[in-house]
Design a protein around this motif. Structure first.
Motif, short mmCIF file in Angstrom:
data_model
loop_
_atom_site.label_atom_id
_atom_site.label_comp_id
_atom_site.label_asym_id
_atom_site.label_seq_id
_atom_site.Cartn_x
_atom_site.Cartn_y
_atom_site.Cartn_z
N LYS A 517 -50.20 -48.62 -53.98
CA LYS A 517 -51.50 -47.73 -53.92
C LYS A 517 -52.31 -48.91 -53.57
N GLN A 524 -59.36 -44.81 -51.72
CA GLN A 524 -58.26 -45.47 -52.54
C GLN A 524 -57.14 -44.33 -52.83
N VAL A 526 -53.22 -43.71 -52.98
CA VAL A 526 -52.23 -43.74 -53.44
C VAL A 526 -50.35 -43.40 -53.10
N GLU A 536 -51.82 -41.21 -62.56
CA GLU A 536 -53.59 -41.18 -61.53
C GLU A 536 -54.98 -40.04 -61.87
N TRP A 562 -55.28 -39.15 -52.91
CA TRP A 562 -56.94 -39.90 -52.83
C TRP A 562 -57.79 -39.57 -53.14
#
Length: 858
Positions: A517, A524, A526, A536, A562
């Motif tokens: 990540k 942002q 992952v 998440e 994201w």
């Protein structure tokens, strides 16, 4: 064991070669001695503590032949061939002998036969009164031909004295008998004229055999001429390879470019190459780039693009740009020289089928001489007179041809291996060339053989219409740059291949067993497995079908998300080579059973097998078990071909009947193999098998015609048809037939030069049935510790993909006493059965050392 080549001089037929081989093989310490009569080279494998080259040379010299060790000891001297090759010198010598012999033979033949067909004869030689002058003239015309062809007599009688008769012995005895009988008749005619016995003169006037002597010598010389020309053509493959090396090279010394001889190039020299020049030695490009034509080395017609860091091969042609490279291999170590060594060794080895001809050739000449003598005596006893009996006996001698038998196998192998070298297929020995075409089973390693051998991006699936395929790849690759995982490397390479500009991530965090990540710009990101998405709070419900489909195909799905939503999947796998499916399908169409051995789990193995159309797939095979698999197949009566490219394939390649190594494989695999494919192209396996079949078929044709020729020719020459039909073979026609038999065998072998790979017309069927797992009827025999078996369950951390799964499986399977390993990537667990002798601490330590911390659950 040492291996040394010798050039042999003085051989006149394959019986000579057989004699030298037999004598050398009787020496204690000689493992094998094989002569290629076509190239006149001897390859001896011997124990250096018991045998020396000097002893070998002395043994050959004692037989009446000359032996010279090849300078480099390996049979090939990479130097520019002389303007006039050895074969050309031989051709010129035989041609000159033939021309001058004809100058004397044609008038002799005119004198002997002209009056019989009504041609005018000079007055001083015509008619019965001048028959003695005519006979003397014929004798004096015969003597120069005998002198010109004196090698037949020197070699033939020398071989007789040493009790190793050869073809020259047959010719020498036959023509000597013919000439001496003519001299005897000459004295009888002189006696008749001296004592006015014209009845005696009339009786022997047409009993002269001088023309038979010269015509036999001329026809056999003509056969030698054609044979030498044909033999020269069989060695063209090696001559072409040797001719690839330039005489000079341009190198940098003390900052200056100088031109030096190729023998002066040293390792680490900087060599300069310009457009159109040949590369003198192997090396690695330091500066510049170009396209290189490697067709005469690899068979690949399309030039290969080369850049800094790439390797170049000696003998290849620089097509466009200029570059400098560092010399890494010179002289005997260059790729080209090793290719020549392999081809020469293959041409100097004997195929198993050659033993038939060798055994017959060993006794052939003595038997023929015995048949000739017996024939002579029988016709004398039957009352047909000395002239008739002598004529028939000579015919038997000169029609017999040990060379046709002896040339049948080596010429075909020589042309076949040369043709293979032209197509980038290197046979290490004659047996491999023969056995390959007889094999009925082929076993493929998977990684690097059927597949590329490195992970790459195979699928990109989007779940957000607001982004493009390139967007997902670019953003993911930007973050993956910071990871050292093989999957990350594959994604970065895919992005760079599409010329995407990658950004530097502001944040990066590796999550063992889950993924990664971080932040790329304002995103942002992952990227990992389903457990990471759940952690998440990213829903994966919509991708369940795609995820399973990709997993079923042996691919590793990497989930990308994201802003709390799943954006897509990037699937990574070791991709199938473009020609794997076609190669396997073509081999199956030829009636060859195809197997695949792999250390992968059953799911991946099944998917790969389905994609390449392999019917027999065996998964979870450890490297040391591959050779056991091959052995079991052989015990079931199969002749097995093994194809591999790695170090772990070496034992299986050595165990198989014929091992095939892919040219870009490891040195160990190539060393263990019998056949090397210079190109990373599986269709060349098909070419190798078909070339082997064509060569074997050619050998059988040659042997058949050689056997038939002698089987029919000898009785015919002995006069078997004379009593019932009045048919008798004239010695001159017998000599012509003998010469043509050798030439026909060599010409038939040369037909292999037209060989082309044939691809069957098979539709590319996409509806391939499911592939059975472990269908090969084998039981792997491993030594296991006895004891009570227990089921164990362990938690394994830091697994993130199918590559991790494979490493965990391999680690556990390598521990003695462990069976039935099942790894769950999603659960992060592994189950297996083990005997009570297996220590849990040892298992945990092994997994931890492999990079996957483990703990016992049950």
């Amino acid at each position: 064991m040492e291996k040394t080549f010798f050039n042999i001089n003085g051989m006149t037929c394959t019986a000579c070669a057989g004699t030298i081989e037999r004598k050398l093989n009787q020496i204690n310490g000689v493992e094998s001695a094989v002569i290629n009569f076509t190239t006149e080279k001897l390859l001896v494998v011997y124990d250096a503590s018991l045998v020396t080259p000097k002893l070998i040379i002395e043994t050959i010299t004692a037989l009446g032949y000359e032996a010279l060790p090849v300078d480099n000891g390996m049979g090939s001297n990479i130097t520019k061939p002389a303007s006039e090759s050895k074969y050309q010198k031989q051709i010129n010598e035989v041609r000159n002998r033939l021309v001058f012999s004809l100058i004397f033979t044609l008038p002799l033949l005119y004198l002997a036969m002209g009056s019989m067909i009504g041609l005018p004869i000079p007055t001083f030689l015509a008619g019965m009164p001048n028959i003695l002058i005519n006979a003397l003239t014929q004798m004096f015309l015969t003597l120069p031909v005998i002198y010109l062809c004196r090698n037949f007599y020197i070699n033939g009688y020398k071989a007789l004295v040493k009790r190793i008769p050869n073809m020259d012995s047959l010719v020498a005895v036959g023509t000597s008998a013919s000439f001496l009988y003519g001299v005897v008749v000459l004295f009888i005619l002189a006696y008749g004229f001296s004592y006015d016995d014209m009845e005696l003169v009339h009786q022997y006037a047409h009993e002269l055999y001088f023309e038979s002597t010269t015509v036999i010598l001329v026809l056999i010389t003509l056969g030698k001429y054609f044979e030498t020309k044909a033999k020269g053509r069989t060695s063209q493959a090696i001559e072409k390879l040797i001719a690839l090396v330039p005489e000079n090279a341009h190198v940098l010394r003390d900052g200056h470019e100088i031109e030096i001889g190729i023998d002066e190039v040293k390792v680490n020299d900087i060599v300069i190459i310009r457009p159109g020049e040949r590369i003198p030695v192997d090396g690695e490009i330091r500066t510049g780039r170009s396209s290189i034509d490697e067709s005469l080395l690899t068979g690949e017609s399309i030039p290969v693009e080369k850049k800094e860091g790439d390797f170049v091969i000696s003998g290849s042609i620089n097509k466009t740009g200029s570059f400098e490279f560092i010399a890494t291999k010179i002289g005997q170590d260059t790729t080209l020289n090793k290719i020549i060594q392999l081809v020469e060794e293959a041409q100097s080895s004997k195929a198993p089928i050659a033993r038939i001809a060798d055994q017959i050739s060993q006794y052939f000449v003595p038997i023929v001489m015995g048949i000739s003598l017996l024939t002579f005596l029988i016709w004398i006893l039957l009352g047909y007179g000395l002239s008739f009996a002598l004529s028939v006996g000579i015919s038997v001698l000169v029609i017999s041809c040990p060379c046709a038998l002896g040339l049948a196998t080596p010429t075909a192998i020589m042309v076949g291996t040369g043709k293979g070298a032209e197509q980038g297929i290197l046979f290490k020995n004659g047996p491999a060339l023969e056995i390959l075409g007889k094999s009925n089973t082929i076993v493929f390693d998977k990684t690097g053989t059927l597949t590329v051998g490195a992970p790459s991006v195979t699928d990109i699936i989007l779940y957000d219409v607001q982004i493009t395929r390139q967007d997902l790849l670019k953003i993911t690759a930007s973050l993956e740059q910071k990871s050292e995982h093989p999957l990350s490397d594959a994604i970065v390479k895919a992005a760079l291949a599409e010329n995407l500009d990658l950004a530097d991530p502001e944040e990066f965090d590796s999550l063992p067993g889950l993924g990664i990540k971080g932040r790329v710009g304002t995103i942002q990101l992952v990227a990992g497995n389903q457990k990471l998405m759940e952690k998440e709070n990213i829903s994966c419900d919509m991708i369940h079908t795609d995820y399973l489909n990709l997993s079923d195909m042996g691919k590793t799905p990497l989930l990308i998300g994201w802003n709390g939503t799943l954006k897509g999947i990037i699937a990574v796998a070791d991709t199938i080579k473009a020609d794997s499916y076609q190669a396997v399908t073509q081999l199956k169409a030829m009636g060859i059973e195809v197997y695949m051995l792999t250390g992968d789990n059953e799911l991946t193995a099944k998917a790969i097998g389905k994609m390449v159309n392999i019917d027999h797939v065996v998964a979870n095979v450890l490297p040391h078990e591959k050779s056991q698999m091959i052995k079991k197949l052989q015990e079931n009566g199969n002749q097995v071909i093994m194809v591999g490219d790695g170090i772990n394939d070496a034992p299986a390649l050595a165990q198989s009947d014929v091992g095939i190594a892919i040219g870009n494989g490891t040195d160990v695999a190539i060393e263990s193999a019998d056949v090397i494919l210079m190109q990373n192209n599986l269709i060349n396996i098909l070419s190798a098998v078909q070339l082997s079949k064509a060569t074997l078929r050619n050998i059988k044709q040659n042997l058949f015609w050689a056997f038939i020729y002698n089987t029919i020719g000898i009785p015919l020459a002995a006069g078997i048809l004379y009593i019932p039909f009045g048919l008798k073979l004239n010695p001159m026609f017998a000599a012509g037939a003998m010469s043509l038999s050798s030439v026909s065998v060599v010409l038939n072998a040369l037909s292999l030069k037209t060989f082309k790979t044939k691809l069957m017309d098979i539709a590319n069927n996409k509806d391939i049935p499911s592939v059975p797992i472990a269908e090969m009827p084998l039981i792997i025999e491993n030594d296991k510790k006895e004891g009570k078996r227990m089921k164990k369950l362990m938690k394994v951390d830091d697994m993130s993909c199918q590559h991790c799964v494979k490493r965990v499986e391999t680690t556990l399977n390598a521990i003695d006493g462990i069976e039935d390993v099942v790894v769950s990537l999603e659960e992060g667990q592994v189950s297996f059965s083990a005997t009570d002798a297996v220590d849990d601490a040892v298992v945990i330590a092994a997994l931890t050392e492999a990079g996957y911390p483990a703990s016992l659950l049950s």
